[in-house]
Design a protein around this motif. Sequence first.
Motif, PDB file in Angstrom:
ATOM      1  N   VAL A 126      -2.905  -3.156  11.894  1.00  0.00           N
ATOM      2  CA  VAL A 126      -3.329  -4.387  12.447  1.00  0.00           C
ATOM      3  C   VAL A 126      -1.553  -4.921  12.905  1.00  0.00           C
ATOM      4  CG1 VAL A 126      -3.295  -7.006  11.339  1.00  0.00           C
ATOM      5  CG2 VAL A 126      -4.835  -4.948  10.747  1.00  0.00           C
ATOM      6  N   ARG A 127      -0.799  -4.936  11.831  1.00  0.00           N
ATOM      7  CA  ARG A 127       0.823  -5.386  12.143  1.00  0.00           C
ATOM      8  C   ARG A 127       0.611  -4.755  14.141  1.00  0.00           C
ATOM      9  NH1 ARG A 127       4.661  -6.549   9.176  1.00  0.00           N
ATOM     10  NH2 ARG A 127       6.353  -5.250  10.241  1.00  0.00           N
ATOM     11  N   MET A 128       0.496  -3.590  13.726  1.00  0.00           N
ATOM     12  CA  MET A 128       0.989  -3.031  15.335  1.00  0.00           C
ATOM     13  C   MET A 128       0.280  -4.256  16.862  1.00  0.00           C
ATOM     14  SD  MET A 128      -0.666   0.120  17.419  1.00  0.00           S
ATOM     15  CE  MET A 128      -1.872  -0.288  17.535  1.00  0.00           C
ATOM     16  N   VAL A 129      -1.144  -4.273  16.368  1.00  0.00           N
ATOM     17  CA  VAL A 129      -1.373  -5.345  17.310  1.00  0.00           C
ATOM     18  C   VAL A 129      -1.544  -6.844  17.219  1.00  0.00           C
ATOM     19  CG1 VAL A 129      -4.484  -6.556  17.653  1.00  0.00           C
ATOM     20  CG2 VAL A 129      -4.157  -4.694  17.403  1.00  0.00           C
ATOM     21  N   LEU A 130      -0.787  -7.632  16.094  1.00  0.00           N
ATOM     22  CA  LEU A 130      -0.368  -8.457  16.130  1.00  0.00           C
ATOM     23  C   LEU A 130       0.643  -8.272  17.168  1.00  0.00           C
ATOM     24  CD1 LEU A 130      -0.529  -9.624  12.212  1.00  0.00           C
ATOM     25  CD2 LEU A 130      -2.045 -10.052  14.163  1.00  0.00           C
ATOM     26  N   ARG A 131       2.077  -7.695  17.058  1.00  0.00           N
ATOM     27  CA  ARG A 131       3.209  -7.269  17.817  1.00  0.00           C
ATOM     28  C   ARG A 131       2.662  -6.954  19.410  1.00  0.00           C
ATOM     29  NH1 ARG A 131       7.624  -9.532  18.551  1.00  0.00           N
ATOM     30  NH2 ARG A 131       9.099  -8.278  19.325  1.00  0.00           N
ATOM     31  N   LEU A 132       1.423  -6.753  19.421  1.00  0.00           N
ATOM     32  CA  LEU A 132       1.576  -5.837  21.264  1.00  0.00           C
ATOM     33  C   LEU A 132       1.079  -7.667  21.695  1.00  0.00           C
ATOM     34  CD1 LEU A 132      -0.139  -2.668  20.752  1.00  0.00           C
ATOM     35  CD2 LEU A 132       2.269  -3.162  21.506  1.00  0.00           C
ATOM     36  N   VAL A 133       0.059  -8.345  21.180  1.00  0.00           N
ATOM     37  CA  VAL A 133       0.240  -9.383  21.126  1.00  0.00           C
ATOM     38  C   VAL A 133       1.009 -10.535  21.292  1.00  0.00           C
ATOM     39  CG1 VAL A 133      -1.496 -11.504  20.496  1.00  0.00           C
ATOM     40  CG2 VAL A 133      -2.975  -9.189  20.843  1.00  0.00           C
ATOM     41  N   GLN A 134       1.606 -10.381  20.294  1.00  0.00           N
ATOM     42  CA  GLN A 134       2.837 -11.663  20.848  1.00  0.00           C
ATOM     43  C   GLN A 134       4.671 -11.080  22.193  1.00  0.00           C
ATOM     44  OE1 GLN A 134       6.282 -10.684  17.365  1.00  0.00           O
ATOM     45  NE2 GLN A 134       5.874 -13.158  17.057  1.00  0.00           N
ATOM     46  N   LEU A 135       4.138  -9.515  22.215  1.00  0.00           N
ATOM     47  CA  LEU A 135       4.619  -9.113  23.315  1.00  0.00           C
ATOM     48  C   LEU A 135       4.098  -9.421  24.520  1.00  0.00           C
ATOM     49  CD1 LEU A 135       5.923  -5.539  21.955  1.00  0.00           C
ATOM     50  CD2 LEU A 135       7.345  -7.508  22.254  1.00  0.00           C
ATOM     51  N   ARG A 136       2.868  -9.574  24.630  1.00  0.00           N
ATOM     52  CA  ARG A 136       1.662  -9.916  25.915  1.00  0.00           C
ATOM     53  C   ARG A 136       1.411 -11.058  26.416  1.00  0.00           C
ATOM     54  NH1 ARG A 136      -0.171  -5.247  30.038  1.00  0.00           N
ATOM     55  NH2 ARG A 136      -0.709  -6.231  31.899  1.00  0.00           N
ATOM     56  N   ALA A 194       0.835  -1.450  -0.102  1.00  0.00           N
ATOM     57  CA  ALA A 194       0.309   0.222  -0.105  1.00  0.00           C
ATOM     58  C   ALA A 194       0.505   1.738   0.373  1.00  0.00           C
ATOM     59  CB  ALA A 194      -0.772   0.172   0.949  1.00  0.00           C
ATOM     60  N   ASP A 195       0.612   2.061  -0.410  1.00  0.00           N
ATOM     61  CA  ASP A 195       0.825   3.563  -0.984  1.00  0.00           C
ATOM     62  C   ASP A 195       0.932   4.380   1.180  1.00  0.00           C
ATOM     63  OD1 ASP A 195       1.677   3.469  -3.262  1.00  0.00           O
ATOM     64  OD2 ASP A 195       0.211   4.340  -3.734  1.00  0.00           O
ATOM     65  N   PRO A 196       2.297   5.012   1.025  1.00  0.00           N
ATOM     66  CA  PRO A 196       2.468   5.017   2.056  1.00  0.00           C
ATOM     67  C   PRO A 196       1.762   6.328   2.768  1.00  0.00           C
ATOM     68  CG  PRO A 196       4.637   5.249   1.582  1.00  0.00           C
ATOM     69  CD  PRO A 196       3.448   4.827   0.221  1.00  0.00           C
ATOM     70  N   ASP A 197       0.928   6.453   4.120  1.00  0.00           N
ATOM     71  CA  ASP A 197      -0.012   7.786   4.165  1.00  0.00           C
ATOM     72  C   ASP A 197      -1.334   7.498   3.801  1.00  0.00           C
ATOM     73  OD1 ASP A 197       2.057   9.133   5.817  1.00  0.00           O
ATOM     74  OD2 ASP A 197       2.447  10.049   4.622  1.00  0.00           O
ATOM     75  N   THR A 198      -1.840   6.212   3.153  1.00  0.00           N
ATOM     76  CA  THR A 198      -2.975   6.259   2.327  1.00  0.00           C
ATOM     77  C   THR A 198      -4.072   5.034   3.482  1.00  0.00           C
ATOM     78  OG1 THR A 198      -2.768   4.201   1.385  1.00  0.00           O
ATOM     79  CG2 THR A 198      -1.698   5.914   0.450  1.00  0.00           C
ATOM     80  N   ASP A 199      -5.349   5.592   3.963  1.00  0.00           N
ATOM     81  CA  ASP A 199      -6.275   4.766   4.635  1.00  0.00           C
ATOM     82  C   ASP A 199      -5.432   2.799   4.602  1.00  0.00           C
ATOM     83  OD1 ASP A 199      -7.462   6.633   5.326  1.00  0.00           O
ATOM     84  OD2 ASP A 199      -8.869   6.402   3.880  1.00  0.00           O
ATOM     85  N   HIS A 200      -4.898   2.548   3.131  1.00  0.00           N
ATOM     86  CA  HIS A 200      -4.531   1.081   3.217  1.00  0.00           C
ATOM     87  C   HIS A 200      -3.353   1.094   4.324  1.00  0.00           C
ATOM     88  CE1 HIS A 200      -8.069   0.191   0.737  1.00  0.00           C
ATOM     89  NE2 HIS A 200      -7.463   1.197   0.310  1.00  0.00           N
ATOM     90  N   ASP A 201      -2.612   1.686   4.065  1.00  0.00           N
ATOM     91  CA  ASP A 201      -0.766   1.656   4.787  1.00  0.00           C
ATOM     92  C   ASP A 201      -1.429   2.036   6.707  1.00  0.00           C
ATOM     93  OD1 ASP A 201       1.867   1.621   4.945  1.00  0.00           O
ATOM     94  OD2 ASP A 201       1.739   3.661   6.241  1.00  0.00           O
ATOM     95  N   LYS A 202      -2.660   2.482   6.618  1.00  0.00           N
ATOM     96  CA  LYS A 202      -2.740   3.192   8.813  1.00  0.00           C
ATOM     97  C   LYS A 202      -2.845   1.359   8.614  1.00  0.00           C
ATOM     98  CE  LYS A 202      -3.032   7.652   6.910  1.00  0.00           C
ATOM     99  NZ  LYS A 202      -4.371   9.195   7.200  1.00  0.00           N
ATOM    100  N   ARG A 203      -3.582   0.706   8.104  1.00  0.00           N
ATOM    101  CA  ARG A 203      -5.019  -0.128   8.519  1.00  0.00           C
ATOM    102  C   ARG A 203      -3.573  -0.757   8.528  1.00  0.00           C
ATOM    103  NH1 ARG A 203      -8.188  -0.373   4.791  1.00  0.00           N
ATOM    104  NH2 ARG A 203      -7.129  -1.972   3.606  1.00  0.00           N
ATOM    105  N   ARG A 204      -2.620  -1.036   7.501  1.00  0.00           N
ATOM    106  CA  ARG A 204      -2.106  -2.353   7.779  1.00  0.00           C
ATOM    107  C   ARG A 204      -1.096  -1.738   8.571  1.00  0.00           C
ATOM    108  NH1 ARG A 204       3.856  -2.258   5.207  1.00  0.00           N
ATOM    109  NH2 ARG A 204       4.458  -4.787   5.480  1.00  0.00           N
ATOM    110  N   GLN A 205      -0.623  -1.161   8.925  1.00  0.00           N
ATOM    111  CA  GLN A 205       0.544  -0.163   9.737  1.00  0.00           C
ATOM    112  C   GLN A 205      -0.639  -0.968  11.606  1.00  0.00           C
ATOM    113  OE1 GLN A 205       2.751   2.992  11.156  1.00  0.00           O
ATOM    114  NE2 GLN A 205       2.371   3.257   8.689  1.00  0.00           N
TER     115      GLN A 205
END
Length: 385
Positions: free
Chosen positions: A119-129, A106-117
């Motif tokens: 999702v990745r943030m949530v996945l990593r937070l779950v992985q950490l805790r 996805a192109d940077p700063d688009t809605d799709h990029d923000k959604r991807r980020q």
Amino acid sequence: MESRIKDGLNLGQLSRPGAYAGRSIGYKGQYQASEMLLGLLPTSNSQITAFDTSRLNDGFRGLYELTREEHVSEEQLRTNCHLCVCGSRTESDGAVLRELLLAQGADPDTDHDKRRQTVRMVLRLVQLRAPASINTELVDTLNYSPAVRDDDVLSQLDAVPAWQGVTLRNRSVGAWRGIWAGLVAAVPGLCHRSEFSAPLTDVLPSISVGQYLRSLPKVWAPDGTAYPAELEQSAACESDMEAFMATILLGSLRLARIPDRVRPYFESKGDSLQEMSPSWLLNQIHEWDGRALKDFARHIVELLLRRANRLSMRKARFDSSTGTIKIPTRIFFRDDLVFKDSNEGGGSVSLRWAPLVHVLSGIDLLVRDENEKWQITDQGAEALA
């Protein structure tokens, strides 16, 4: 419900006009908006190119044939058990949704990029805790864990400071709502205006505003990581009302050293001019520094009462059929008397993280283990790689 399933499904009855999911009262609009946002339906500004719809047809194979039936038997349901929502973990339609949510390329700063980020943030937070609660443990990890700042994945995501600002502000908003709900709940049907603030003032110590502020925990570490001041102070308070008061004060104190990347999402420039915003409250506590905390609380409650009346009057509508004016409010005041017709709900505004986690679970990125804790799957780990 179980007996109805054993007897099959009467689709003719369930789809009759006026029944659930009828076009006029169902959720078509909400589903359609989500599908357009994801690129499943064409829009003029869609940023996702067309994909192979045969994968959707394969994942939902047999569905269209079933919808033509007037009555679907139990045997037909068993034959098409892949259409269960749980089947998206392994079926091709789940793979399509997984790819759309992850939005690779996805192109940077688009809605799709923000959604991807996100999702990745949530996945990593779950992985950490590996949290049991999404709305508490996962949010606390994002806000207060030093590991977030140093993590190779999270430190590269622009969505992380944005969500830190949103979730920290959400604590303040929830505390404001909690104060108002507690005040309204304590009204015994009718009370004098001077007594309306008692549920808050009665639980606060008899010290000045400045003394109380200096007793609160520090809010920022030297490296810019947020200290869990709201959690520490809430645990030390003997009542919910004092905890709410401390939380909104701590929120205003966060402004002094808030990181530049977090601040716009904690409080926008336009928001800073609004009543009850952190900036507004910070100016108030500077003015009240040497005066009594209880008097300051009375001042705040009076402002809340006026604000509630102002907003409800702004929303008032004339009902021509009855010749009356409808005022959408739960609490009223006339002269010096306050009365209510129902309580306020209170609580924090939903971040919608829990529904997102369940969606991610449905497409095999997360799973809840035998201890009711969320864990990342192999698919989820691959998405983070």
